[in-house]
Design an enzyme around this catalytic site. Structure first.
Site, short mmCIF file in Angstrom:
data_model
loop_
_atom_site.label_atom_id
_atom_site.label_comp_id
_atom_site.label_asym_id
_atom_site.label_seq_id
_atom_site.Cartn_x
_atom_site.Cartn_y
_atom_site.Cartn_z
N LYS A 67 0.97 -1.32 0.20
CA LYS A 67 -0.04 -0.12 0.07
C LYS A 67 0.77 1.25 0.01
O LYS A 67 0.34 2.32 -0.34
CB LYS A 67 -0.84 0.05 1.08
CG LYS A 67 -2.21 -1.26 1.04
CD LYS A 67 -3.04 -0.94 2.08
CE LYS A 67 -4.07 -2.23 1.85
NZ LYS A 67 -5.34 -1.99 2.67
N GLY A 130 -1.34 -3.53 16.20
CA GLY A 130 -0.85 -3.79 14.86
C GLY A 130 -0.40 -2.34 14.19
O GLY A 130 -1.03 -1.38 14.14
N TYR A 220 -11.85 -10.90 8.47
CA TYR A 220 -13.53 -11.46 8.23
C TYR A 220 -13.28 -12.85 7.68
O TYR A 220 -14.40 -13.46 7.56
CB TYR A 220 -13.91 -10.41 7.21
CG TYR A 220 -13.32 -10.40 5.70
CD1 TYR A 220 -12.43 -9.41 5.65
CD2 TYR A 220 -13.31 -11.48 4.91
CE1 TYR A 220 -11.82 -9.26 4.40
CE2 TYR A 220 -12.35 -11.34 3.82
CZ TYR A 220 -11.73 -10.31 3.42
OH TYR A 220 -11.07 -10.22 2.36
P1 ATR Z 1 2.19 -5.79 6.75
O1 ATR Z 1 3.08 -5.97 5.53
O2 ATR Z 1 1.21 -4.52 6.56
O3 ATR Z 1 3.00 -5.54 8.09
P2 ATR Z 1 1.36 -8.14 7.73
O4 ATR Z 1 2.70 -8.98 7.79
O5 ATR Z 1 0.22 -9.01 7.76
O6 ATR Z 1 1.19 -7.00 6.95
O7 ATR Z 1 1.64 -7.59 9.50
C1 ATR Z 1 0.23 -6.95 9.80
C2 ATR Z 1 0.50 -6.75 11.47
O8 ATR Z 1 0.19 -7.94 12.01
C3 ATR Z 1 1.79 -6.39 11.62
O9 ATR Z 1 1.60 -5.22 12.59
C4 ATR Z 1 2.61 -7.22 12.34
O10 ATR Z 1 3.33 -6.94 13.45
P3 ATR Z 1 5.04 -6.70 13.16
O11 ATR Z 1 4.97 -5.31 12.85
O12 ATR Z 1 5.72 -6.84 14.42
O13 ATR Z 1 5.40 -7.72 12.08
C5 ATR Z 1 1.36 -7.91 13.03
N1 ATR Z 1 1.58 -9.38 13.29
C6 ATR Z 1 1.70 -10.21 12.36
N2 ATR Z 1 2.13 -11.52 13.10
C7 ATR Z 1 2.21 -11.40 14.28
C8 ATR Z 1 2.60 -12.02 15.55
N3 ATR Z 1 2.82 -13.41 15.12
N4 ATR Z 1 2.76 -11.50 16.57
C9 ATR Z 1 2.21 -10.31 16.85
N5 ATR Z 1 1.92 -9.31 15.69
C10 ATR Z 1 2.20 -10.05 14.42
#
Ligand code: ATR
Length: 276
Positions: A67, A130, A220
């Site tokens: 994005k 997040g 969702y």
């Molecule tokens: P993006 O590329 O937009 O970051 P994503 O990988 O799906 O998309 O992650 C979205 C959110 O989920 C992020 O805030 C991510 O935290 P990090 O910034 O620490 O990566 C969070 N997230 C994903 N898996 C997680 C996990 N196992 N524990 C805690 N947060 C998690």
């Protein structure tokens, strides 16, 4: 015969319901168009966006994790996209400029905030968990609504700090303090991928939350995440991200086709059947 082509770029995309939603509307409004999944690597973004200029593609949606990454390849960004630096919809305008829009803000407003219209939101404390691609849109929509106390907690502290650069008024809660912080919140929003079908779940229990808490999950699929289930059991008003998804799609469709498509029972049922 297909006269217009649309698609969504991102990775991974297999769970995306956007083709179902858009192709339903194309059929319903008798527009000869096709909307497909375009799963690409980051170094392919430029090549795909060039297809907008050459009119091979009439529009694209953008999802995680691109994005922000698409912005350097656009001629201009407008409105909510400018405010959030997050683009989820791309089209060619009348002057043949490639324009980036954001319809997630609208999706969040219509799909969630509107449901809380009878609540005095201004003095609510809101926690966003997040700091991924959708978080800037949520922060901006909450700010527009006049909410003063917005907190963010993210596993990777640096990404929460990055959001604070754009929105200095937010307060950061450290990941290890998130459960304790959640106890004083009026609204908690899960903007992580935790809870997604087949993925990881929260390790935190989120006990002792306020009696009037509202919980919102951008996920969702599944229809009820473990968190939504848990909160509903405790009679906490809880919502999933389906309506946000539908409203962002509706606004994208309108930008591309100048028709405001309706949510009829048929499409609601089709989408519901895909997440069971
Ligand atoms: P993006 O590329 O937009 O970051 P994503 O990988 O799906 O998309 O992650 C979205 C959110 O989920 C992020 O805030 C991510 O935290 P990090 O910034 O620490 O990566 C969070 N997230 C994903 N898996 C997680 C996990 N196992 N524990 C805690 N947060 C998690």
């Amino acid at each position: 015969m297909i006269e217009k082509k649309f698609g969504i770029i991102g990775k991974p995309l297999s769970h995306s319901l956007s083709p179902i939603l858009h192709n339903f509307w194309y059929k319903k409004y008798k527009i000869y168009a096709d909307y497909s999944l375009i799963e690409i690597e980051i170094n392919e973004i430029e090549r795909v966006i060039k297809k907008i200029r050459s009119k091979e593609l009439q529009g694209i949606n953008v999802t995680v994790p691109y994005k922000q990454a698409v912005i350097p390849f656009l001629d201009l960004i407008l409105d909510d996209a400018k405010e959030t630096l997050s683009v989820n919809t791309i089209a060619l305008n009348e002057e043949e400029k490639i324009v980036g829009y954001n319809t997630d803000v609208y999706g969040f407003e219509q799909g969630f905030l509107k449901k809380l219209n009878n609540q005095n939101l201004k003095n609510n404390k809101v926690l966003i968990i997040g700091a991924g691609g959708v978080t800037p849109s949520i922060v901006y929509a909450l700010k527009k609504k006049g909410i003063k106390e917005i907190y963010i907690g993210n596993r990777t502290f640096k990404k929460a700090e990055d959001i604070k650069i754009k929105f200095p008024f937010i307060k950061i809660i450290k990941w290890e303090n998130i459960e304790e912080g959640a106890r004083k919140m009026d609204i908690i929003i899960n903007a992580t991928s935790l809870g997604l079908k087949g993925g990881n779940n929260f390790k935190q229990e989120f006990t002792k939350t306020k009696a009037n808490l509202v919980y919102y999950d951008i996920i969702y699929n599944p229809e009820e995440t473990i968190m939504v289930k848990k909160f509903r059991k405790k009679n906490v008003k809880s919502f999933n991200g389906m309506e946000m998804f539908m409203y962002q799609g509706q606004k994208s469709f309108t930008l591309w086709n100048k028709i405001n498509p309706e949510f009829d029972e048929e499409i609601k049922q089709i989408l519901a059947s895909k997440i069971k």
